[in-house]
Design a protein around this motif. Structure first.
Motif, PDB file in Angstrom:
ATOM      1  N   TYR A  36      30.944  45.063  34.863  1.00 57.98           N
ATOM      2  CA  TYR A  36      32.380  45.109  35.154  1.00 57.98           C
ATOM      3  C   TYR A  36      32.620  44.854  36.645  1.00 57.98           C
ATOM      4  N   GLY A  37      33.349  43.799  36.945  1.00 52.86           N
ATOM      5  CA  GLY A  37      33.641  43.444  38.330  1.00 52.86           C
ATOM      6  C   GLY A  37      34.958  44.030  38.802  1.00 52.86           C
ATOM      7  N   LEU A  38      34.932  44.705  39.924  1.00 54.02           N
ATOM      8  CA  LEU A  38      36.141  45.196  40.593  1.00 54.02           C
ATOM      9  C   LEU A  38      36.404  44.277  41.781  1.00 54.02           C
ATOM     10  N   ALA A  67      31.123  36.258  40.652  1.00 51.50           N
ATOM     11  CA  ALA A  67      31.688  37.218  39.712  1.00 51.50           C
ATOM     12  C   ALA A  67      32.090  36.553  38.396  1.00 51.50           C
ATOM     13  N   GLU A  68      32.607  35.342  38.491  1.00 51.32           N
ATOM     14  CA  GLU A  68      33.045  34.605  37.294  1.00 51.32           C
ATOM     15  C   GLU A  68      31.893  34.399  36.323  1.00 51.32           C
ATOM     16  N   ILE A  69      30.713  34.136  36.856  1.00 51.56           N
ATOM     17  CA  ILE A  69      29.538  33.880  36.024  1.00 51.56           C
ATOM     18  C   ILE A  69      28.835  35.184  35.633  1.00 51.56           C
ATOM     19  N   PHE A  70      28.781  36.126  36.565  1.00 52.47           N
ATOM     20  CA  PHE A  70      27.970  37.338  36.405  1.00 52.47           C
ATOM     21  C   PHE A  70      28.634  38.400  35.531  1.00 52.47           C
ATOM     22  N   CYS A  71      29.943  38.580  35.675  1.00 58.22           N
ATOM     23  CA  CYS A  71      30.630  39.712  35.038  1.00 58.22           C
ATOM     24  C   CYS A  71      31.078  39.411  33.616  1.00 58.22           C
ATOM     25  N   ILE A  96      38.425  39.380  30.388  1.00 53.40           N
ATOM     26  CA  ILE A  96      37.250  38.510  30.425  1.00 53.40           C
ATOM     27  C   ILE A  96      37.555  37.333  31.359  1.00 53.40           C
ATOM     28  N   PRO A  97      36.675  37.015  32.298  1.00 55.25           N
ATOM     29  CA  PRO A  97      36.972  35.958  33.280  1.00 55.25           C
ATOM     30  C   PRO A  97      37.478  34.660  32.667  1.00 55.25           C
ATOM     31  N   SER A  98      36.807  34.160  31.641  1.00 55.11           N
ATOM     32  CA  SER A  98      37.204  32.879  31.046  1.00 55.11           C
ATOM     33  C   SER A  98      38.608  32.944  30.452  1.00 55.11           C
ATOM     34  N   GLU A  99      38.989  34.088  29.893  1.00 57.12           N
ATOM     35  CA  GLU A  99      40.317  34.238  29.304  1.00 57.12           C
ATOM     36  C   GLU A  99      41.392  34.355  30.383  1.00 57.12           C
ATOM     37  N   LEU A 100      41.055  35.033  31.479  1.00 52.95           N
ATOM     38  CA  LEU A 100      42.007  35.139  32.588  1.00 52.95           C
ATOM     39  C   LEU A 100      42.308  33.760  33.164  1.00 52.95           C
ATOM     40  N   ILE A 101      41.267  32.941  33.295  1.00 50.82           N
ATOM     41  CA  ILE A 101      41.442  31.579  33.812  1.00 50.82           C
ATOM     42  C   ILE A 101      42.296  30.758  32.842  1.00 50.82           C
ATOM     43  N   LYS A 102      42.010  30.872  31.553  1.00 50.08           N
ATOM     44  CA  LYS A 102      42.738  30.121  30.530  1.00 50.08           C
ATOM     45  C   LYS A 102      44.217  30.490  30.507  1.00 50.08           C
ATOM     46  N   HIS A 111      17.717  39.855  38.629  1.00 49.23           N
ATOM     47  CA  HIS A 111      17.169  41.186  38.358  1.00 49.23           C
ATOM     48  C   HIS A 111      18.249  42.112  37.805  1.00 49.23           C
ATOM     49  N   LEU A 112      19.464  41.977  38.299  1.00 51.18           N
ATOM     50  CA  LEU A 112      20.564  42.780  37.779  1.00 51.18           C
ATOM     51  C   LEU A 112      20.857  42.436  36.319  1.00 51.18           C
ATOM     52  N   LYS A 113      20.778  41.170  35.974  1.00 54.17           N
ATOM     53  CA  LYS A 113      20.974  40.750  34.580  1.00 54.17           C
ATOM     54  C   LYS A 113      19.906  41.361  33.684  1.00 54.17           C
ATOM     55  N   LEU A 114      18.674  41.403  34.180  1.00 56.98           N
ATOM     56  CA  LEU A 114      17.578  41.999  33.420  1.00 56.98           C
ATOM     57  C   LEU A 114      17.822  43.487  33.201  1.00 56.98           C
ATOM     58  N   LEU A 115      18.235  44.184  34.255  1.00 62.75           N
ATOM     59  CA  LEU A 115      18.545  45.613  34.135  1.00 62.75           C
ATOM     60  C   LEU A 115      19.643  45.842  33.104  1.00 62.75           C
ATOM     61  N   ASN A 116      20.647  44.978  33.128  1.00 61.82           N
ATOM     62  CA  ASN A 116      21.749  45.097  32.174  1.00 61.82           C
ATOM     63  C   ASN A 116      21.252  44.885  30.741  1.00 61.82           C
ATOM     64  N   GLN A 117      20.391  43.909  30.552  1.00 58.21           N
ATOM     65  CA  GLN A 117      19.826  43.655  29.230  1.00 58.21           C
ATOM     66  C   GLN A 117      18.994  44.834  28.732  1.00 58.21           C
ATOM     67  N   GLN A 118      18.440  45.604  29.676  1.00 55.69           N
ATOM     68  CA  GLN A 118      17.635  46.766  29.319  1.00 55.69           C
ATOM     69  C   GLN A 118      18.482  48.018  29.109  1.00 55.69           C
ATOM     70  N   GLY A 119      19.823  47.890  29.263  1.00 56.68           N
ATOM     71  CA  GLY A 119      20.705  48.996  28.913  1.00 56.68           C
ATOM     72  C   GLY A 119      21.516  49.608  30.037  1.00 56.68           C
ATOM     73  N   THR A 120      21.398  49.086  31.253  1.00 55.04           N
ATOM     74  CA  THR A 120      22.154  49.646  32.379  1.00 55.04           C
ATOM     75  C   THR A 120      23.557  49.040  32.444  1.00 55.04           C
ATOM     76  N   THR A 121      24.566  49.898  32.446  1.00 51.75           N
ATOM     77  CA  THR A 121      25.939  49.455  32.658  1.00 51.75           C
ATOM     78  C   THR A 121      26.143  49.256  34.158  1.00 51.75           C
ATOM     79  N   ILE A 122      26.780  48.149  34.532  1.00 47.64           N
ATOM     80  CA  ILE A 122      26.928  47.811  35.953  1.00 47.64           C
ATOM     81  C   ILE A 122      28.397  47.722  36.338  1.00 47.64           C
ATOM     82  N   VAL A 123      28.744  48.372  37.447  1.00 42.33           N
ATOM     83  CA  VAL A 123      30.068  48.246  38.060  1.00 42.33           C
ATOM     84  C   VAL A 123      29.851  47.615  39.428  1.00 42.33           C
ATOM     85  N   TYR A 124      30.560  46.520  39.684  1.00 42.22           N
ATOM     86  CA  TYR A 124      30.196  45.630  40.798  1.00 42.22           C
ATOM     87  C   TYR A 124      31.443  45.191  41.558  1.00 42.22           C
TER      88      TYR A 124
END
Length: 247
Positions: free
Chosen positions: A32-34, A197-201, A217-223, A176-189
């Motif tokens: 989740y990007g702030l 942020a557009e690609i990562f969040c 969702i970034p793609s929906e906000l852009i749309k 590495h952050l993507k890997l941590l997220n895949q392993q179950g870590t929720t991320i606030v960024y």
């Protein structure tokens, strides 16, 4: 994972609220990007969620634990990577990480293995015994990140984790952050790198003057934003193009 209800913060002597009656939900497993201009309230919000600042009003819970009743338990399940380097410059990378890992109560043998593994992944093994005062900005960022994840946090708070680093270091950090997220870590960024942020969040909230002006969702906000081709276009449409310098 995170439920924020009408959370506010007004600093002593300030005319305005830095965070004003903010309500937000972050689901487990999200990145989740702030996002927001300088002084929008992003760091203040993260500081409250990590118990570094006491809210003026409102409430929040993390993993079902209320911040007023379970402060110590909350601290145990979260990791924090601050914008400023939280490292001792006269200690080596290994010494810094062993010190912070010991504070989490990680057993020595497990901690040593974890430190060596993270240093290897981050490309820092050959610099393990060098003082961090001699490190480049990108190297310090990578050590800073490792210090916040040694205890395998359930929730990871990141405040500008790639600011001022070279492209190679940024890619290593994000991967590495993507890997941590895949392993179950929720991320606030939080970040000012909107392309990143557009690609990562998986979801973002744009904050301005302490309030959420848009989220999704970034793609929906852009749309849904007229004339927008990127998250940066959405950001400027929602917050304006005026300079936001502050002191």
């Amino acid at each position: 994972m995170i439920q924020i209800n009408q959370l506010s913060k007004k600093y002593k002597g300030a005319e305005d609220f830095s965070v004003k009656e903010l309500t937000l939900k972050v689901e487990e497993g999200q990145i989740y990007g702030l996002l927001g201009p300088n002084g929008a309230g992003k760091t203040t919000l993260i500081s409250m969620l990590t118990s570094l600042l006491k809210p003026t009003s409102g409430s929040f819970s993390i993993n079902g634990l209320n911040f007023k009743e379970h402060k110590n338990q909350l601290k145990q399940l979260m990791g924090i990577v601050p914008q400023e380097y939280a490292l001792y410059p006269t200690l080596t990378a290994y010494e810094n990480l062993y010190y912070f890992g010991s504070m989490y109560g990680i057993k020595s043998e497990i901690l040593k293995k974890s430190i060596n593994g993270h240093l290897d992944i981050m490309g820092l093994s050959k610099f393990a015994n060098k003082k961090t005062a001699t490190f480049s900005g990108g190297m310090k960022r990578r050590v800073n990140l490792i210090a916040g994840i040694l205890h395998q946090p359930k929730v990871l708070f990141l405040d500008e984790p790639t600011v001022g680093v070279d492209v190679q270091s940024k890619n290593v950090i994000i991967d590495h952050l993507k890997l941590l997220n895949q392993q179950g870590t929720t991320i606030v960024y939080t970040s000012h790198h909107l392309n990143e942020a557009e690609i990562f969040c998986t979801r973002v909230a744009i904050i301005d003057r302490g309030e959420i002006v848009i989220k999704g969702i970034p793609s929906e906000l852009i749309k849904n934003q007229t004339g927008a081709n990127s998250l940066e276009d959405v950001f400027l449409a929602q917050t304006g193009k005026a300079l936001r310098d502050y002191a």
